[in-house]
Each structure stands twice: as C-alpha cells, then as structure tokens.
Scaffold this active site. Sequence first.
Site, PDB file in Angstrom:
ATOM      1  N   GLY A  29       0.828  -1.206   0.000  1.00  0.00           N
ATOM      2  CA  GLY A  29       0.000   0.000   0.000  1.00  0.00           C
ATOM      3  C   GLY A  29       0.856   1.248   0.000  1.00  0.00           C
ATOM      4  O   GLY A  29       2.063   1.174  -0.221  1.00  0.00           O
ATOM      5  N   ASN A  30       0.243   2.389   0.241  1.00  0.00           N
ATOM      6  CA  ASN A  30       0.992   3.643   0.298  1.00  0.00           C
ATOM      7  C   ASN A  30       0.369   4.590   1.315  1.00  0.00           C
ATOM      8  O   ASN A  30      -0.667   4.283   1.900  1.00  0.00           O
ATOM      9  CB  ASN A  30       1.082   4.278  -1.097  1.00  0.00           C
ATOM     10  CG  ASN A  30      -0.281   4.633  -1.655  1.00  0.00           C
ATOM     11  OD1 ASN A  30      -0.974   5.508  -1.126  1.00  0.00           O
ATOM     12  ND2 ASN A  30      -0.699   3.932  -2.707  1.00  0.00           N
ATOM     13  N   ARG A  31       1.006   5.745   1.514  1.00  0.00           N
ATOM     14  CA  ARG A  31       0.628   6.648   2.603  1.00  0.00           C
ATOM     15  C   ARG A  31      -0.432   7.672   2.222  1.00  0.00           C
ATOM     16  O   ARG A  31      -0.666   8.620   2.962  1.00  0.00           O
ATOM     17  CB  ARG A  31       1.874   7.405   3.092  1.00  0.00           C
ATOM     18  CG  ARG A  31       2.895   6.524   3.753  1.00  0.00           C
ATOM     19  CD  ARG A  31       4.029   7.375   4.307  1.00  0.00           C
ATOM     20  NE  ARG A  31       5.190   6.566   4.645  1.00  0.00           N
ATOM     21  CZ  ARG A  31       5.295   5.821   5.736  1.00  0.00           C
ATOM     22  NH1 ARG A  31       4.308   5.809   6.616  1.00  0.00           N
ATOM     23  NH2 ARG A  31       6.387   5.106   5.947  1.00  0.00           N
TER      24      ARG A  31
END
Length: 225
Positions: A29-31
């Site tokens: 995933g990512n932020r």
Amino acid sequence: ANQNRLAGKTILVTAGGTREAIDPVRFIGNRSSGKMGLAVVQAALAAGAKVIAVIGQVQVEFPNHPNLMVKKVTTTAEMLATTAASFEKADALVMAAAVADFRPAVVADQKIKKQISQDELTISLVKNPDILATLGAKKNHQIVMGFAAETNDLLQNAQVKLAKKHADYIVANDVSQVGSGFGVATDQVTILQPNRAPEKWPLLSKQEVGERLINILAKRWQQSK
Ligand code: C5P
C-alpha cells in the site's frame, strides 16, 4: 450564483491509495490519506456539481451528500474499471489517487509462511495499468487533471507526465518540502498545462488547493460557452 457555477457538470474524482494483495493477510500500500481528493470533492459539491468519487484506502470521511456517489475500490485494476465505467458521463476527471504502479505477479491463496533458515524473500511485481494515461488517451469532451508527487526535478518530471498521460493539467507537488504532500493539511503546488508557463501557487491548505482546481475547471467551461 457562485454555488451553482458547476450545475449540470459531473466531476469524477479518484482519491486515496490502492492496495495490492500479496496473500490473504498482506498487501502493498501507500501513505495516501485521501485529503486532496476529498478537498476537490467538497469544492465541486459546493459549486453545485455532481460528483462521483472512486476511493481506495482513505483516512478521511467522505460526506453524505445528495450530489455525491462514492464507489469504494481496493486494487488499481478495480480503480481503473470503476473509473472507466463513469468516464463517459463525466465532464472532468481529477485523478488525485495514489495508485500502486506494481502488483505482486501472483497473489498467494494461503498465507505465505516463513521457512526455517530463510533470510530473504523475493516477491515478483508486475506493472499495473496507468489509469490516467488509459483514460486520458480516450478523452473526448472531458478535462483531465492529474497529480505528480515528486522529490526531485519536479517540473521536468511533471511536464513529461502531462504529455505521456494526455492530461490537460498536472498538479505538481514537491513532497520533499516540509508542509507539502502525503498526510499533511497543506500543499505547495505548481500547475502545468500544455503550451503554458508553469504557475506556482503559494503554500495553501488542501481545501484551498481543491477550490482553486475547481475554479480552473469552472473558468474553462465559462470560456467555452
Ligand atoms: O506516474 P505518477 O504515478 O507519478 O503519476 C501520477 C498521476 O497519475 C496521478 O494523477 C495518479 O493518480 C495517476 N496514476 C494513474 N495510474 C497509475 C499511476 C498513476 O492513474 N498506475
């Protein structure tokens, strides 16, 4: 009136981050928080537009609003399919989502176990489709707006994206700068358009960036009347 500037328009907004499964319990995933996308959604609603929001993983709440339809997705492939399904009826696409560029080549159907004496694990990734480039290439009447988060060579990289993704605007954001980018409430962005000088905006709240982006669309439609 100002709150009816975009009456009759449908704005398609993507927001948040996509997730790509590794196995049943893990993902890449990512932020992305979804704040920028939400700001665009709110500004579009305030201007009287209909909004379709295709959202991945977000840390903000999208409002209940009669003119807002929220479609939740997980992966990049789902975000592409869902966004593409609404593209024809949209007058603009604002692609604020942080899309995973790669996904695991295979999704394990059982939880991947660590082997005794195993010090390394390699996961092969394959390229995901570029949603903005795919839809940008298909646009007919739509205004297409993308984002570019960069840590170096901001304008050069963003200019390349403008052309490669067939975008009408790229909102370039230097995320190495304090107070700009993932998770924070403010952004310092530069707006790029084909055949125009880049326009650097001051440090603004994401809400204000959203309002200004919606203003760009409103002005453009005003001029083409
Ligand atoms: O290439 P890069 O990820 O920097 O481009 C950012 C822009 O392209 C954003 O608007 C993002 O939503 C969009 N994008 C996309 N599909 C991808 C990767 C990025 O639509 N696979």
